[in-house]
Design a protein around this motif. Structure first.
Motif, PDB file in Angstrom:
ATOM      1  N   SER A  92      34.038  11.788  41.562  1.00 31.60           N
ATOM      2  CA  SER A  92      34.038  10.501  42.260  1.00 31.60           C
ATOM      3  C   SER A  92      34.543   9.361  41.385  1.00 31.60           C
ATOM      4  O   SER A  92      34.712   8.239  41.860  1.00 31.60           O
ATOM      5  N   GLY A  93      34.758   9.631  40.093  1.00 28.49           N
ATOM      6  CA  GLY A  93      35.226   8.589  39.186  1.00 28.49           C
ATOM      7  C   GLY A  93      34.151   7.603  38.788  1.00 28.49           C
ATOM      8  O   GLY A  93      34.454   6.437  38.505  1.00 28.49           O
ATOM      9  N   ASP A  94      32.893   8.046  38.721  1.00 29.09           N
ATOM     10  CA  ASP A  94      31.766   7.171  38.404  1.00 29.09           C
ATOM     11  C   ASP A  94      31.617   7.076  36.876  1.00 29.09           C
ATOM     12  O   ASP A  94      30.898   7.863  36.259  1.00 29.09           O
ATOM     13  N   GLU A  95      32.276   6.091  36.294  1.00 24.73           N
ATOM     14  CA  GLU A  95      32.270   5.956  34.834  1.00 24.73           C
ATOM     15  C   GLU A  95      30.894   5.583  34.303  1.00 24.73           C
ATOM     16  O   GLU A  95      30.484   6.041  33.228  1.00 24.73           O
ATOM     17  N   VAL A  96      30.153   4.748  35.027  1.00 28.12           N
ATOM     18  CA  VAL A  96      28.816   4.342  34.587  1.00 28.12           C
ATOM     19  C   VAL A  96      27.889   5.552  34.517  1.00 28.12           C
ATOM     20  O   VAL A  96      27.159   5.743  33.537  1.00 28.12           O
ATOM     21  N   ALA A  97      27.913   6.380  35.552  1.00 29.58           N
ATOM     22  CA  ALA A  97      27.074   7.583  35.562  1.00 29.58           C
ATOM     23  C   ALA A  97      27.473   8.531  34.439  1.00 29.58           C
ATOM     24  O   ALA A  97      26.616   9.156  33.799  1.00 29.58           O
ATOM     25  N   MET A  98      28.777   8.640  34.169  1.00 27.36           N
ATOM     26  CA  MET A  98      29.247   9.525  33.108  1.00 27.36           C
ATOM     27  C   MET A  98      28.745   9.044  31.753  1.00 27.36           C
ATOM     28  O   MET A  98      28.299   9.848  30.914  1.00 27.36           O
ATOM     29  N   GLN A  99      28.780   7.743  31.517  1.00 19.42           N
ATOM     30  CA  GLN A  99      28.277   7.194  30.260  1.00 19.42           C
ATOM     31  C   GLN A  99      26.791   7.460  30.093  1.00 19.42           C
ATOM     32  O   GLN A  99      26.310   7.731  28.986  1.00 19.42           O
ATOM     33  N   ARG A 100      26.040   7.402  31.186  1.00 16.49           N
ATOM     34  CA  ARG A 100      24.613   7.659  31.110  1.00 16.49           C
ATOM     35  C   ARG A 100      24.308   9.127  30.827  1.00 16.49           C
ATOM     36  O   ARG A 100      23.290   9.443  30.209  1.00 16.49           O
ATOM     37  N   LEU A 101      25.176  10.006  31.260  1.00 20.94           N
ATOM     38  CA  LEU A 101      24.939  11.435  31.073  1.00 20.94           C
ATOM     39  C   LEU A 101      25.131  11.881  29.633  1.00 20.94           C
ATOM     40  O   LEU A 101      24.414  12.752  29.139  1.00 20.94           O
ATOM     41  N   PHE A 102      26.088  11.285  28.933  1.00 23.29           N
ATOM     42  CA  PHE A 102      26.446  11.774  27.606  1.00 23.29           C
ATOM     43  C   PHE A 102      25.562  11.197  26.507  1.00 23.29           C
ATOM     44  O   PHE A 102      25.190  10.023  26.536  1.00 23.29           O
ATOM     45  N   LEU A 103      25.265  12.047  25.536  1.00 23.37           N
ATOM     46  CA  LEU A 103      24.679  11.568  24.283  1.00 23.37           C
ATOM     47  C   LEU A 103      25.782  10.924  23.446  1.00 23.37           C
ATOM     48  O   LEU A 103      26.908  11.427  23.418  1.00 23.37           O
ATOM     49  N   PRO A 104      25.472   9.850  22.730  1.00 21.49           N
ATOM     50  CA  PRO A 104      26.493   9.218  21.875  1.00 21.49           C
ATOM     51  C   PRO A 104      26.670   9.969  20.557  1.00 21.49           C
ATOM     52  O   PRO A 104      26.506   9.422  19.470  1.00 21.49           O
ATOM     53  N   VAL A 105      27.009  11.251  20.679  1.00 18.59           N
ATOM     54  CA  VAL A 105      27.159  12.127  19.512  1.00 18.59           C
ATOM     55  C   VAL A 105      28.559  12.721  19.539  1.00 18.59           C
ATOM     56  O   VAL A 105      28.969  13.307  20.543  1.00 18.59           O
ATOM     57  N   ASP A 106      29.294  12.572  18.451  1.00 14.49           N
ATOM     58  CA  ASP A 106      30.662  13.093  18.377  1.00 14.49           C
ATOM     59  C   ASP A 106      30.647  14.614  18.261  1.00 14.49           C
ATOM     60  O   ASP A 106      29.887  15.193  17.463  1.00 14.49           O
ATOM     61  N   ASP A 107      31.493  15.262  19.067  1.00 23.37           N
ATOM     62  CA  ASP A 107      31.649  16.711  18.983  1.00 23.37           C
ATOM     63  C   ASP A 107      32.565  17.041  17.804  1.00 23.37           C
ATOM     64  O   ASP A 107      33.691  16.540  17.731  1.00 23.37           O
ATOM     65  N   PRO A 108      32.118  17.873  16.850  1.00 22.15           N
ATOM     66  CA  PRO A 108      32.922  18.142  15.642  1.00 22.15           C
ATOM     67  C   PRO A 108      34.283  18.752  15.952  1.00 22.15           C
ATOM     68  O   PRO A 108      35.280  18.399  15.318  1.00 22.15           O
TER      69      PRO A 108
END
Length: 320
Positions: A180-196
């Motif tokens: 659906s292109g829900d950027e706000v929901a996507m930001q809430r789902l992710f942890l702010p941790v970089d994938d190596p």
């Protein structure tokens, strides 16, 4: 090897040559702890082993089959779970003979006692690939695709409850936000941790702006976001607050894709309703996809974290 008969569910023993044209085989050679690590990473792909007609055979380098049994139980959680995995998890009969096979296979290579090894065999019993360490499972399955096309109506895991049901609900929310292109929901789902892995493959130009990373606002833009349905959703939850989900993506155009999401349990200080009770939430650490379809050679893989997504060449490297 000793494996489960798919028709009767009973265990039977077969020689490797008797499995030709019927099963592919992935052999894991290592210590008890090394086998446990590789089996734990393999468990989320239990459906994919069945779809790819592939069995996994752990072989203890010390020759003690009890080491392999303990590794299986520790990786899958219990003896009953090991029994439930017999559709794709086999036992090595006479591990010492298997170790001799490994020595012959790698006679021209230096094998350190401290390193584990995996070997993948195709339907003809020939080596498809091998390497040291734990396989990159989704990339290996891309090289072991299903022989028949996968159905977009394949049901997801039906018996999920508790934490497993919560993680599957989080996976469904991820795809809702993606489609659906829900950027706000996507930001809430992710942890702010970089994938190596993503960080290693990210490139940034000298001007500091040009990059091969597509940020989420670009990925979710109407002209870019994918059109697909998902099927065959599955989840494994581990003690300690981590989980992995897999599913098959069926895009409108292109081959089917094997998708993997890694989750971590996060406990905020208060619920969304404003009460003082903490509500556990499953947060997404990474999302990855790779082509997984009959007669399709996967050349690239997609990797995503909280920053966005990168498409790059897969790492699977077959030792011949």
């Amino acid at each position: 090897v000793e494996l489960s008969d798919p028709a009767t569910g009973l265990d039977r023993r077969e020689r490797l040559r008797e499995l030709r044209t019927k099963r592919r085989v992935v052999l894991l050679f290592g210590s008890e702890l090394q086998l446990q690590e590789a089996l734990s990473a393999a468990a989320p792909y239990r459906r994919r082993f069945v779809q790819s007609q592939t069995i996994l055979v752990p072989v203890p380098l010390g020759g003690d089959q009890d080491d392999a049994q303990r590794a299986c139980e520790a990786a899958l959680g219990s003896r009953s779970e090991v029994r439930n995995a017999r559709k794709w998890l086999a036992s090595a009969v006479s591990p010492g003979s298997w170790c001799a096979y490994l020595d012959k296979l790698l006679e021209d290579r230096e094998l350190e006692d401290s390193r584990s090894v995996w070997v993948a065999l195709n339907y003809r019993g020939r080596v498809l690939g091998s390497n040291f360490g734990c396989p990159i499972w989704d990339e290996l399955f891309a090289a072991l695709p299903p022989t028949n096309g996968l159905l977009s109506t394949e049901p997801g895991q039906a018996d999920a409850s508790g934490a497993a049901a919560e993680v599957l609900a989080a996976q469904a929310e991820f795809y809702r936000a993606l489609l659906s292109g829900d950027e706000v929901a996507m930001q809430r789902l992710f942890l702010p941790v970089d994938d190596p892995e993503l960080s290693f493959n990210m490139q940034v130009g000298e001007n500091g702006r040009d990059t091969n990373l597509s940020a989420w606002d670009v990925v979710l833009a109407e002209r870019n976001r994918p059109e697909l349905v998902i099927a065959g959703q599955d989840v494994t939850v581990r003690n300690g607050g981590s989980a992995t989900t897999t599913c098959i993506e069926h895009p409108v155009l292109g081959p089917t894709l094997l998708a993997t999401q890694v989750w971590e349990l996060s406990t905020p200080t208060a619920s969304s309703e404003g009460s003082d009770r903490a509500v556990p939430l499953w947060k997404l650490k990474s999302h990855r996809t790779i082509p997984y379809a009959p007669k399709v050679e996967a050349r690239v893989a997609l990797r995503c974290d909280h920053r966005g997504c990168i498409c790059f060449g897969k790492q699977f490297n077959a030792m011949r």
